[in-house]
Design a protein around this motif. Structure first.
Motif, PDB file in Angstrom:
ATOM      1  N   GLU A  78       0.838  -1.310  -0.125  1.00  0.00           N
ATOM      2  CA  GLU A  78      -0.093   0.249  -0.127  1.00  0.00           C
ATOM      3  C   GLU A  78       1.002   1.249  -0.058  1.00  0.00           C
ATOM      4  OE1 GLU A  78      -0.239  -2.295   2.670  1.00  0.00           O
ATOM      5  OE2 GLU A  78      -1.399  -3.295   1.401  1.00  0.00           O
ATOM      6  N   LEU A 155       3.607  -6.725  -3.056  1.00  0.00           N
ATOM      7  CA  LEU A 155       2.972  -7.268  -4.081  1.00  0.00           C
ATOM      8  C   LEU A 155       3.457  -6.386  -5.278  1.00  0.00           C
ATOM      9  CD1 LEU A 155      -0.133  -8.337  -2.470  1.00  0.00           C
ATOM     10  CD2 LEU A 155       1.430 -10.036  -3.466  1.00  0.00           C
ATOM     11  N   PRO A 162      -4.487  -4.955 -12.073  1.00  0.00           N
ATOM     12  CA  PRO A 162      -4.304  -5.578 -13.288  1.00  0.00           C
ATOM     13  C   PRO A 162      -5.161  -4.988 -14.133  1.00  0.00           C
ATOM     14  CG  PRO A 162      -5.826  -6.831 -11.455  1.00  0.00           C
ATOM     15  CD  PRO A 162      -5.245  -5.297 -10.752  1.00  0.00           C
ATOM     16  N   ASP A 163      -6.305  -4.414 -13.870  1.00  0.00           N
ATOM     17  CA  ASP A 163      -7.195  -3.974 -14.895  1.00  0.00           C
ATOM     18  C   ASP A 163      -6.672  -2.894 -15.658  1.00  0.00           C
ATOM     19  OD1 ASP A 163      -7.187  -3.125 -12.070  1.00  0.00           O
ATOM     20  OD2 ASP A 163      -9.044  -1.732 -12.597  1.00  0.00           O
TER      21      ASP A 163
ATOM     22  N   ARG B  45      -8.882 -11.575  -9.430  1.00  0.00           N
ATOM     23  CA  ARG B  45      -8.708 -10.183  -9.792  1.00  0.00           C
ATOM     24  C   ARG B  45      -9.543  -9.255  -9.418  1.00  0.00           C
ATOM     25  NH1 ARG B  45      -7.123  -8.361 -16.058  1.00  0.00           N
ATOM     26  NH2 ARG B  45      -5.261  -9.417 -15.677  1.00  0.00           N
ATOM     27  N   ILE B  48      -9.511  -7.262  -5.808  1.00  0.00           N
ATOM     28  CA  ILE B  48      -8.749  -6.013  -5.598  1.00  0.00           C
ATOM     29  C   ILE B  48      -9.344  -4.879  -6.498  1.00  0.00           C
ATOM     30  CG2 ILE B  48      -7.162  -6.789  -7.514  1.00  0.00           C
ATOM     31  CD1 ILE B  48      -5.978  -4.636  -4.824  1.00  0.00           C
ATOM     32  N   GLN B  49      -9.953  -5.469  -7.648  1.00  0.00           N
ATOM     33  CA  GLN B  49     -10.750  -4.232  -8.310  1.00  0.00           C
ATOM     34  C   GLN B  49     -11.899  -3.817  -7.582  1.00  0.00           C
ATOM     35  OE1 GLN B  49     -10.533  -6.669 -12.377  1.00  0.00           O
ATOM     36  NE2 GLN B  49     -10.902  -4.617 -12.938  1.00  0.00           N
ATOM     37  N   ARG B  52     -10.540  -1.449  -4.964  1.00  0.00           N
ATOM     38  CA  ARG B  52     -10.119  -0.421  -5.394  1.00  0.00           C
ATOM     39  C   ARG B  52     -11.221   0.666  -6.032  1.00  0.00           C
ATOM     40  NH1 ARG B  52      -6.870  -1.813  -9.621  1.00  0.00           N
ATOM     41  NH2 ARG B  52      -7.167   0.220 -10.507  1.00  0.00           N
ATOM     42  N   ARG B  55     -12.666   2.004  -2.634  1.00  0.00           N
ATOM     43  CA  ARG B  55     -11.751   3.028  -1.870  1.00  0.00           C
ATOM     44  C   ARG B  55     -12.150   4.371  -2.681  1.00  0.00           C
ATOM     45  NH1 ARG B  55      -6.044   3.700  -3.545  1.00  0.00           N
ATOM     46  NH2 ARG B  55      -7.382   3.811  -5.565  1.00  0.00           N
ATOM     47  N   LEU B  67      -5.910   0.762   1.077  1.00  0.00           N
ATOM     48  CA  LEU B  67      -6.062  -0.614   0.770  1.00  0.00           C
ATOM     49  C   LEU B  67      -4.994  -1.383   1.725  1.00  0.00           C
ATOM     50  CD1 LEU B  67      -6.147  -0.657  -3.029  1.00  0.00           C
ATOM     51  CD2 LEU B  67      -8.148  -0.702  -1.441  1.00  0.00           C
ATOM     52  N   ALA B  68      -5.477  -2.803   2.073  1.00  0.00           N
ATOM     53  CA  ALA B  68      -4.399  -3.615   2.523  1.00  0.00           C
ATOM     54  C   ALA B  68      -4.579  -4.997   1.841  1.00  0.00           C
ATOM     55  CB  ALA B  68      -4.703  -3.765   4.015  1.00  0.00           C
ATOM     56  N   ILE B  69      -3.576  -5.276   1.138  1.00  0.00           N
ATOM     57  CA  ILE B  69      -3.545  -6.462   0.167  1.00  0.00           C
ATOM     58  C   ILE B  69      -2.713  -7.652   1.142  1.00  0.00           C
ATOM     59  CG2 ILE B  69      -3.107  -7.477  -1.749  1.00  0.00           C
ATOM     60  CD1 ILE B  69      -2.861  -4.496  -2.902  1.00  0.00           C
TER      61      ILE B  69
END
Lengths: 274, 638
Positions: A78, A155, A162-163, B45, B48-49, B52, B55, B67-69
């Motif tokens: 982040e 990451l 990705p989009d 996928r 995360i989209q 976002r 957010r 975000l925290a991934i």
């Protein structure tokens, strides 16, 4: 699948390497190498051993050190994303199928070639110092990189946006390489970019040895630049990873100059023998 | 001397600080900032989209969102076990029956770990309808479920976003019979028929159990699966909430008493309409009372030969008859003793040792209401006793838990000792052990695994499903090799290149157009489309402000344009949802009808464009306010 791809990489490298060695190193040096390789190895074996040990350690640790990472790891994805946002998308302006193919080939084949060629080329020099320093720099890159991998959990852009990366992400355009790079890397090992640091290391050495290998120097520089851009273009690294890779390369190159030749392991062993 | 002086200074400043703090806190409203936890794009996928998108949405209305991934197991550990999150986006493993809402939303589970109430929602209104739902059957239950859905819509303990369609790519040149049973379940991989050289064996398909004596079938009969989730190669513990999604792989290794008839698929006797066609009711029972008790139970016998319900004054009793001569993969017999142990163990993996129960985080709801379990002397029967108020529809879920071998799990009741990972107190070895090799009684036995590469299972040749005369799908392939491949694109390539037969995990929606095209141009490839079994959602940690406030949650829910998300992120391969249950359970007035009936979007439907002014007014109406810079402030500020 994995062995198939690995095989393909090996085949390309095996073809590319002898051709370039003959073309760039030259027959004189190769025949000298045939006479002197034992002597050169006698001087260089300690650093060869160190490098092999670091590579083995690297391989084992990256996969089995999850407990260390769980305990001391810091999540940085982040932070990186917050700092640079969608900066790497600037490279997307280059986007075209041919460009994607170029950077994919650079990332997979060009990089591997880049690391292997100077090892052979410097071993073919009568002065063993460039060879030993290069191996030392490699070992330092991997060793320091490993420490960062254990501590920094981050990451790459492909996992975050990705989009917007769209058509250029390595594993979407060439899914077969997934099988290759996954073997070698974990998704959270992005900081710093070892692709960047090692290719920069090679480029600096190529510049230093431009008198011995005048044609290799420009090739190495172009390859290195391409590798740096490819890591971002393909969505694998943040610009911050690449910057950190350059800093790491600087540190490793500097240290290799400082350390190699300062102590002689072979001399020390001879002294012990006496 | 010096010390005293220092102390005086400290005391002096402490008083001052207190005063300052008091003054600041008097009207102390801080900017609301929160973190949305989610998964990396590899293999999922959409999460995360979505994260976002949420957010950006929150930022647009003046909330500081970041975000925290986290990796899959870290993500689930943070949310399910440690409850360290503000909000998260992910897939809910859900359930086909609304009974799962009981453990998901009941306040009694707010402090527990696992999929039971990870949100920490505490609402008397929800508790009330959930209790009624658990106790009722038939029409009353339907009404209770509808009321639950209505209460849910008002409180928004989490925001259901959409249910992704499930797509898988399969090769049809080696195996046939795909898609008869849901390929998201273990039963989807049973009863496959071999094509080609071994097609002469097809006539055997109904259970002679002698296919494997024909010779060199082994190389033909290996089913090669490409799985994007690496977790089954790391851990095979059916109790682990962190490592399991819907338990596909552990479903192959372990048996439960009953399975969902929807996944058993078409059976030759044709019927799953009404209880009387069930084998469970053959033999004993069959009187009116039993019929009444079994109405609405949609389960088919699997490890159980049959079961009967009986209601008396102080309990609802379910007596289960075990199949004869069932053995675990290590050769030990599966007896009533193992069953008794399993239910005791799932309820409390400490087996009552230190007073703090540590129930299985994945089976809590399935055995809610279960009060006692008793095996018969001869070892063939088990009696499950539920509290008197239990409805059979909810109680029947106890038939779906995996039966564990006592001799393996008994010693795992000791406190866990995991270095490096923070785990909750009262956690037993059973909850954290990787359980490799897994010893179950299922149609397949564990053979081998390599972390992040593969897990391989081999057929259990004496599994009961291969017995003559049983109309159950059976393991026909001699080996299942599940290769781990973290991305949909490369998994597809494995199948297309004849390196795999099936993608066991669902394909991400961004590749579905491509995969349909690939399958169209290749006779040996087929795309399986199956009903969704999970849904994407935005979860709140209702233990902390401002998520404690249902008005806040509702307003956030109204900022999400679900229809647009389905088009934009899921390429249309998902269904927007506003209720956490299948559409057949949703009351008419809450049915999705071009827009979200429960939490209408505060903006232009289908565009994702929020009406900022309307959003602000909604937050202000919910008791929040904005500073001069348009930032949302909250009293508790966190």
């Amino acid at each position: 699948m994995f062995t198939e791809i690995l095989g393909r990489v090996a085949v390309v490298i095996v073809f590319l390497l002898p051709i370039s060695v003959v073309a760039l190193v030259g027959r004189d040096r190769l025949s000298a190498l045939r006479r002197e390789w034992r002597d050169r190895l006698r001087v260089s074996w300690p650093i060869v051993t160190v490098l092999i040990a670091v590579l083995l350690l690297n391989r084992v640790m990256r996969w089995s050190a999850r407990r260390i990472t769980d305990r001391v790891g810091i999540h940085m994805t982040e932070t990186f994303y917050g700092l640079e946002g969608e900066f790497i998308l600037v490279f997307q302006s280059l986007e075209a199928p041919a460009v994607t193919t170029y950077f994919t080939l650079i990332y997979v084949y060009g990089y591997t070639f880049m690391l292997l060629f100077p090892v052979v080329a410097y071993f073919a020099l009568s002065d063993t110092r460039p060879f030993r320093r290069l191996l030392a720099a490699y070992a330092l890159n991997y060793a320091i990189g490993l420490v960062f991998y254990l501590v920094v959990i981050a990451l790459g852009p492909r996992n975050v946006m990705p989009d917007v990366l769209g058509q250029t992400m390595l594993y979407d355009t060439s899914p077969e390489y997934q099988h290759l790079t996954r073997e070698v890397n974990r998704a959270t090992n992005v900081f710093p970019s070892l692709h960047t640091s090692l290719s920069a290391t090679v480029a600096v050495f190529a510049y230093w040895t431009r008198d011995e290998y005048p044609r290799w120097a420009p090739v190495a520089v172009v390859l290195a630049l391409s590798v740096w851009i490819s890591t971002m273009y393909l969505g694998l690294h943040w610009a911050i990873d690449v910057l950190a890779g350059l800093v790491l390369a600087g540190v490793c190159v500097g240290l290799s100059q400082l350390l190699v030749g300062r102590w002689s392991v072979t001399d020390a062993l001879e002294r012990l023998d006496r | 001397m010096l010390t005293t002086a220092g102390l005086g200074v400290t005391i002096g400043t402490a008083g001052c600080v207190r005063e300052v703090r008091n003054a600041v806190n008097r009207d102390g409203r801080d900017r609301l900032s929160l973190t949305i936890t989610t998964l990396p794009a590899d293999g999922d996928r959409e999460s995360i989209q979505l994260a976002r998108t949420v957010r950006d949405t929150l930022e647009a209305v003046g909330i500081d969102a970041s975000l925290a991934i986290l990796s899959h197991e870290e993500f689930l550990r943070a949310i399910l076990t440690n409850h360290e999150f503000d909000a998260y986006v992910g897939r809910y493993p859900g359930g086909s029956d609304p009974a799962y809402l009981y453990e998901t939303l009941h306040s009694q589970y707010a402090d527990e770990s696992g999929w039971q109430n990870p949100f920490g929602v505490t609402s008397l209104a929800l508790d009330d309808v959930l209790e009624r739902q658990r106790r009722a059957d038939g029409q009353q239950r339907r009404e209770a479920v509808e009321e639950t859905v209505e209460t849910f819509a008002a409180e928004q303990p989490f925001v259901p976003i959409c249910a992704p369609d499930e797509y898988r790519l399969v090769r049809t040149d080696r195996f046939d019979g795909w898609g008869e049973r849901h390929p998201g379940t273990a039963q989807g991989y049973l009863g496959l028929e071999m094509v080609g050289e071994s097609s002469d064996e097809e006539g055997d398909g109904d259970g002679d159990g002698d296919r494997d004596r024909d010779g060199d079938e082994d190389k033909v009969a290996r089913l090669r699966a490409a799985h994007t989730d690496p977790r089954p190669s790391q851990n095979l513990n059916p109790l682990s909430a962190e490592y399991r999604h819907r338990g596909l792989v552990t479903g192959l290794l372990y048996d439960s008493f009953a399975v969902d008839p929807d996944v058993i698929g078409p059976l030759e006797d044709g019927g799953n309409d009404g209880a009387n066609t069930r084998q469970a009711n053959d033999g004993n029972g069959g009187d009116d009372e039993a019929d009444e008790l079994t109405t609405g139970i949609d389960l088919h016998p699997w490890l159980a030969e049959s079961w009967e319900w009986e209601r008396n004054d102080d309990a609802l009793v379910l007596s289960v008859r075990l199949r004869d001569d069932v053995r675990f993969h290590d050769g030990e017999p599966l007896t009533a003793d193992d069953v008794e142990f399993t239910y005791r163990f799932l309820a409390d993996t400490t087996l009552g040792a230190d007073g703090i129960p540590a129930p299985s985080p994945r089976h809590r709801g399935a055995i809610a209401g279960l009060e006692a379990v008793e095996g018969s002397e001869d070892g063939h029967r088990v009696e499950l006793r539920f509290d008197a108020g239990s409805g059979t529809a909810a109680a029947a879920r106890a038939l779906t838990v995996p039966i564990l071998p006592k001799h393996v799990w008994r010693d795992r009741s000791t406190p866990a000792d995991v270095t490096g990972v923070r785990i909750a107190e009262g956690t037993t070895d059973a909850l954290v052990v990787d359980n490799v090799p897994a010893v179950g009684s299922g149609p397949f036995a564990f053979a081998d695994r390599t972390d992040r590469e593969h897990v391989t299972l081999e057929r259990s040749d004496d599994h009961f499903s291969v017995r003559p005369g049983l109309d159950l799908p059976e393991p026909t392939v001699s080996e299942v090799q599940i290769a781990i491949d973290p991305r949909s694109t490369s998994a597809i390539e494995l199948v297309a290149g004849d390196d795999a037969d099936v993608t066991t995990t669902t394909l991400e929606s961004y590749v579905i157009d491509d995969v349909l095209e690939i399958a169209d141009g290749n006779d040996d490839l087929e795309v399986l489309e199956s009903p969704p079994r999970t849904f994407y959602h935005l979860g709140f940690n209702a233990r902390t402000a401002p998520f404690t406030n249902p008005r806040f949650r509702r307003t956030v829910a109204r900022l999400i344009d679900k229809a647009w998300i389905v088009e934009d992120i899921f390429d249309g391969y998902a269904t927007p949802v506003s209720s956490p249950v299948a559409s057949e359970w949703v009351p008419d007035e809450l049915a999705w009808d071009d827009d979200d009936p429960a939490t209408p979007f505060l903006g232009t439907d289908g565009t994702g464009d929020i009406d900022i002014d309307a959003a602000r007014s909604a937050f202000e109406a919910a008791g929040f306010d904005y500073d001069a810079n348009g930032r949302l402030r909250t009293r508790e500020g966190n």
